[in-house]
Design an enzyme around this catalytic site. Structure first.
Site, PDB file in Angstrom:
ATOM      1  N   GLU A 107      -9.501   9.870   4.610  1.00 56.20           N
ATOM      2  CA  GLU A 107      -9.602   8.415   4.604  1.00 56.20           C
ATOM      3  C   GLU A 107     -10.587   7.907   3.550  1.00 56.20           C
ATOM      4  O   GLU A 107     -10.484   6.772   3.094  1.00 56.20           O
ATOM      5  CB  GLU A 107     -10.026   7.908   5.982  1.00 56.20           C
ATOM      6  CG  GLU A 107      -8.979   8.098   7.061  1.00 56.20           C
ATOM      7  CD  GLU A 107      -7.658   7.424   6.711  1.00 56.20           C
ATOM      8  OE1 GLU A 107      -7.691   6.250   6.304  1.00 56.20           O
ATOM      9  OE2 GLU A 107      -6.616   8.084   6.827  1.00 56.20           O
ATOM     10  N   GLU A 164     -13.704   5.311  -0.944  1.00 52.73           N
ATOM     11  CA  GLU A 164     -14.540   4.391  -0.163  1.00 52.73           C
ATOM     12  C   GLU A 164     -15.279   5.175   0.922  1.00 52.73           C
ATOM     13  O   GLU A 164     -14.675   5.602   1.900  1.00 52.73           O
ATOM     14  CB  GLU A 164     -13.674   3.290   0.442  1.00 52.73           C
ATOM     15  CG  GLU A 164     -12.949   2.442  -0.612  1.00 52.73           C
ATOM     16  CD  GLU A 164     -11.952   1.476  -0.006  1.00 52.73           C
ATOM     17  OE1 GLU A 164     -12.398   0.506   0.646  1.00 52.73           O
ATOM     18  OE2 GLU A 164     -10.738   1.708  -0.162  1.00 52.73           O
ATOM     19  N   LYS A 222     -15.309   4.348   5.030  1.00 57.69           N
ATOM     20  CA  LYS A 222     -14.116   4.290   5.872  1.00 57.69           C
ATOM     21  C   LYS A 222     -14.203   5.357   6.968  1.00 57.69           C
ATOM     22  O   LYS A 222     -14.560   6.507   6.699  1.00 57.69           O
ATOM     23  CB  LYS A 222     -12.852   4.504   5.026  1.00 57.69           C
ATOM     24  CG  LYS A 222     -12.591   3.385   4.037  1.00 57.69           C
ATOM     25  CD  LYS A 222     -11.207   3.479   3.447  1.00 57.69           C
ATOM     26  CE  LYS A 222     -10.167   3.132   4.492  1.00 57.69           C
ATOM     27  NZ  LYS A 222      -8.803   3.111   3.943  1.00 57.69           N
ATOM     28  N   GLU A 264       0.851  -1.195   0.000  1.00 58.62           N
ATOM     29  CA  GLU A 264       0.000   0.000   0.000  1.00 58.62           C
ATOM     30  C   GLU A 264       0.879   1.235   0.000  1.00 58.62           C
ATOM     31  O   GLU A 264       1.839   1.327   0.770  1.00 58.62           O
ATOM     32  CB  GLU A 264      -0.912   0.061   1.236  1.00 58.62           C
ATOM     33  CG  GLU A 264      -2.105  -0.856   1.242  1.00 58.62           C
ATOM     34  CD  GLU A 264      -2.975  -0.630   2.478  1.00 58.62           C
ATOM     35  OE1 GLU A 264      -2.826   0.431   3.132  1.00 58.62           O
ATOM     36  OE2 GLU A 264      -3.787  -1.507   2.795  1.00 58.62           O
TER      37      GLU A 264
END
Length: 501
Positions: free
Chosen positions: A329, A320, A323, A266
């Protein structure tokens, strides 16, 4: 006859070069496909999107059957995961792992190219103390793969945060935290024995966000012109990514694990954040990931390991919305859930163009292009495209099926090509890029692959007036080209041989 022989030699040299280059594959760039959202497209549509953007490596965090089915026969290599919540049953009983492999993996392999299984994710950051379960679970997964004859084709590892290090600067003093010694020792022994990579998640963004007075933004974005010197080794660092990777290498060497390779599972940069997260912007996200891709694909390596292959996975494919945490985030994605790009990114590392950030600007040499605004409605773009290809007298052949600019088959892409052609044909004026407010002037060439965007007064092909000059020099230059082609092939061959050996 001599010219034909010369051409054949050149063609042979190029062919050999391409063949050898294929066998000398360097570092790879993949993308993490997280699904912590309630508005994402179906896995089948995601697989199509991934193929469209030439993404060849995907990481998922579980073994979702619908995802595995969607990526069957796509050629995309998949890294799948065993969540932390499954570590206990996987560590306790081999039968649990065997059942999982039988039901969730083997039915879809090899149509779905699974190449890695991550057992646990950042367990040292987990609120539950599950680190002691990781290696037993890894051993059981490996045993199950051996039973299926797949242990050499599917590697087993586990992902970690940079928090496993107690020291990371300067890189030469990199060391693992003693708090995790009992967990890390058997883990590293497993990785070394099975030639599996140490998987690390690295985020220079967080280091900059938490300490902007000590870390420059340019240093975090691969843009720094200054060098940071490691006083112990004299190695020079121009970006934080390399420094963090080398800290891990030195930590591994300190424990005498010198052969374990590192893989970044990541890394990335958010495109939006809360008011205090001022560095979370589309421009910075594009800059970081663009420079990262070029850095990796060029096999630059790090100061401590120059030329070392380093595979990385960019986080994340989509924004997303479920999250938790700060706004950033939920904004790490390369794409919005509707599959439009948050910013443009070329995974080949050849050229990356921000199609919207350069609005109303002109390059220093005066060159400009006109593209479709991503904020325009489909109806407005379609009407403008129809007009450009009709009354506007634009040759729209290149955006027809099987033509160079047909892919990506999107309205914005096709309209951009048509808008620019009209713009260039009509003096490259502001008015010529109007299209009812749907055109945007940019100062970076939007050309990609074999799709070439026109510029005013510049021809992409060799004109007939130049053929005499070209032919008069061809005989003298052909021998140099033949020699260069041969030398290039030889160097590639030697490089591959040394890497393989």
């Amino acid at each position: 006859m001599g010219k034909r022989v010369g051409f054949n030699l050149i063609f042979l040299g190029i062919s050999l070069f391409l063949i050898l280059l294929g066998h000398c594959q360097g570092s790879n760039v993949g993308v993490c496909y997280g699904r912590n959202a309630d508005d994402l497209p179906t896995p089948n549509k995601v697989a199509q999107l991934v193929k469209l953007h030439n993404i060849k490596y995907i990481r998922i965090y579980d073994s979702n059957i619908q995802v595995l089915k969607a990526f069957a026969n796509t050629g995309v290599e998949l890294m799948i995961g065993v969540p932390n919540s499954d570590l206990l049953p996987f560590a306790q009983f081999q039968s649990n792992v065997d059942t999982w492999l039988k039901n969730s993996i083997l039915p879809y392999y090899p149509a779905t190219k699974i190449t890695y299984i991550t057992v646990g994710a950042e367990v040292t950051e987990s609120p539950n103390n599950v680190s002691a379960l990781v290696v037993p679970a890894m051993n059981n997964v490996l045993t199950g793969l051996k039973k299926a004859g797949l242990h050499k084709k599917i590697k087993v590892s586990s992902t970690h945060s940079l928090g496993v290090l107690s020291r990371s600067f300067p890189p030469s003093v990199g060391a693992f935290s003693s708090n995790y010694a009992s967990f890390l020792k058997p883990l590293l022994e497993f990785l070394a024995e099975n030639q599996s990579p140490f998987m690390i998640n690295i985020y220079p963004y967080y280091a900059y966000r938490e300490s902007p007075n000590n870390v420059s933004l340019d240093y975090a974005l691969f843009e720094s012109s200054n060098e940071v010197i490691d006083p112990n080794t004299g190695l020079l660092y121009t970006n934080m990514f390399d420094a963090q990777i080398d800290a891990l290498y030195f930590a591994l060497m300190a424990l005498n694990f010198r052969t374990i390779r590192v893989m970044v599972t990541e890394t990335g940069w958010p495109s939006k954040g809360s008011p205090k997260e001022t560095s979370a912007t589309p421009d910075n996200a594009q800059t970081y990931n663009t420079n990262l891709i070029r850095h990796v694909i060029n096999n630059t390596g790090t100061p401590a390991r120059p030329g070392e292959e380093l595979d990385v996975y960019i986080f994340s494919l989509f924004n997303e919305n479920r999250k938790p945490g700060l706004d950033s985030e939920r904004n790490w994605g390369l794409f919005y859930p509707d599959q439009t790009s948050v910013y443009n990114l070329d995974f080949t590392g050849k050229s990356v163009v921000d199609m919207t950030a350069q609005a109303n600007s002109t390059a220093s040499n005066g060159t400009a292009w006109c593209i479709a605004s991503t904020k325009a409605s489909d109806m407005d773009l379609q009407n403008a495209l129809d007009w450009a290809c009709g009354s506007g007298n634009v040759d729209c052949t290149p955006i027809q099926p099987s033509q160079p600019c047909f892919e990506p088959d999107t309205l914005v892409s096709h309209a951009s090509y048509a808008f620019n052609s009209y713009f260039q044909q009509n003096g490259a004026t502001d008015v010529a890029c109007g299209f009812g407010g749907n055109g945007v002037k940019v100062n970076q060439d939007p050309s990609y692959d074999t799709c070439l965007y026109a510029t005013t007064g510049k021809n992409k092909t060799i004109s007939s007036s130049n053929t005499t000059a070209i032919s008069s020099t061809s005989s003298s230059s052909s021998s140099r080209i033949e020699f260069s082609a041969g030398l290039l092939v030889m160097l590639i061959f030697i490089s591959c041989f040394l890497k393989i050996s």
